[in-house]
Design an enzyme around this catalytic site. Structure first.
Site, PDB file in Angstrom:
ATOM      1  CG  HIS A 181      20.534  42.776  47.648  1.00 14.79           C
ATOM      2  ND1 HIS A 181      20.858  43.346  48.862  1.00 14.79           N
ATOM      3  CD2 HIS A 181      21.593  41.982  47.320  1.00 14.79           C
ATOM      4  CE1 HIS A 181      22.055  42.928  49.234  1.00 14.79           C
ATOM      5  NE2 HIS A 181      22.521  42.078  48.326  1.00 14.79           N
ATOM      6  CD  GLU A 182      21.248  38.728  45.124  1.00 18.09           C
ATOM      7  OE1 GLU A 182      22.378  38.699  44.609  1.00 18.09           O
ATOM      8  OE2 GLU A 182      21.074  38.680  46.358  1.00 18.09           O
ATOM      9  CB  CYS A 192      25.168  41.997  51.062  1.00 21.54           C
ATOM     10  SG  CYS A 192      25.991  41.612  49.509  1.00 21.54           S
ATOM     11  CG  HIS A 196      25.477  42.170  44.045  1.00 25.25           C
ATOM     12  ND1 HIS A 196      26.519  42.615  44.822  1.00 25.25           N
ATOM     13  CD2 HIS A 196      24.570  41.637  44.899  1.00 25.25           C
ATOM     14  CE1 HIS A 196      26.262  42.348  46.107  1.00 25.25           C
ATOM     15  NE2 HIS A 196      25.085  41.762  46.177  1.00 25.25           N
TER      16      HIS A 196
HETATM   17 NI    NI Z   1      24.341  41.051  48.029  1.00 25.07          NI
END
Ligand code: NI
Length: 178
Positions: free
Chosen positions: A143-144, A101, A147
């Site tokens: 993953h995104e 990341c 966030h």
């Molecule tokens: Ni990330």
């Protein structure tokens, strides 16, 4: 173009639950997307979320349509702008894979993710996106979108014997920007 500073883990702005976008196709939204794009490309990222540049909105971009030097063996993911996303796992099956990341520079870890999922949301114009994906594409989306709920991938690592410095774990990998 504007390359923004990427916030690093420890910054409380990365731990917020992001706000939904309420107006599409505005100059402000296009400017944000341009900044995300320029910043992601500059850092050789596979994706980038608005909170990573300090913007408290449910906006992510990912994919490039071509191979990524930070993940040279990963399948190609189409270039995507995804706003106000909803993720629906399809089945319980999980898959492990290495992640890094841009907000956690220099490190990689193995993260379990749902293997298949449907994601829905909107593009910059407010048009609907509705895709069913699997494997690396599904991993990048998870993953995104993490966030956007204040979750960084180390918070998903279960086996810390497979978490460490990229230069040690993958000495041959060109991780100059990591
Ligand atoms: Ni990330």
């Amino acid at each position: 173009m504007t390359i923004q500073t990427i916030l690093k883990m420890g910054d409380p702005r990365l731990l917020r639950v992001a706000q939904p976008v309420t107006r599409f196709n505005t100059p402000q939204l296009h400017a944000l997307l341009q900044d995300l794009n320029d910043t992601m490309i500059h850092a050789n990222g596979a994706g980038l979320a608005a909170p990573q540049i300090g913007v408290d909105l449910q906006v992510v971009i990912f994919g490039s349509g071509e191979a990524n030097p930070r993940y040279p063996d990963a399948p190609v993911v189409p270039r995507t702008v995804l706003i106000n996303p909803t993720l629906t796992p399809l089945g319980d099956e999980e898959e492990e894979g290495w992640e890094g990341c841009l907000s956690v520079p220099g490190l990689r870890g193995v993260v379990p993710r749902f293997k298949r999922l449907r994601y829905q949301g909107f593009d910059a114009l407010g048009q609907t996106i509705d895709r069913t994906v699997e494997g690396f594409h599904a991993r990048v989306v998870q993953h995104e979108c993490d966030h956007l709920i204040g979750v960084l991938y180390p918070m998903r690592v279960r086996d810390f014997s497979r978490f460490g410095f990229t230069e040690v774990l993958f000495p041959g990998l060109d991780a100059a920007d990591d």
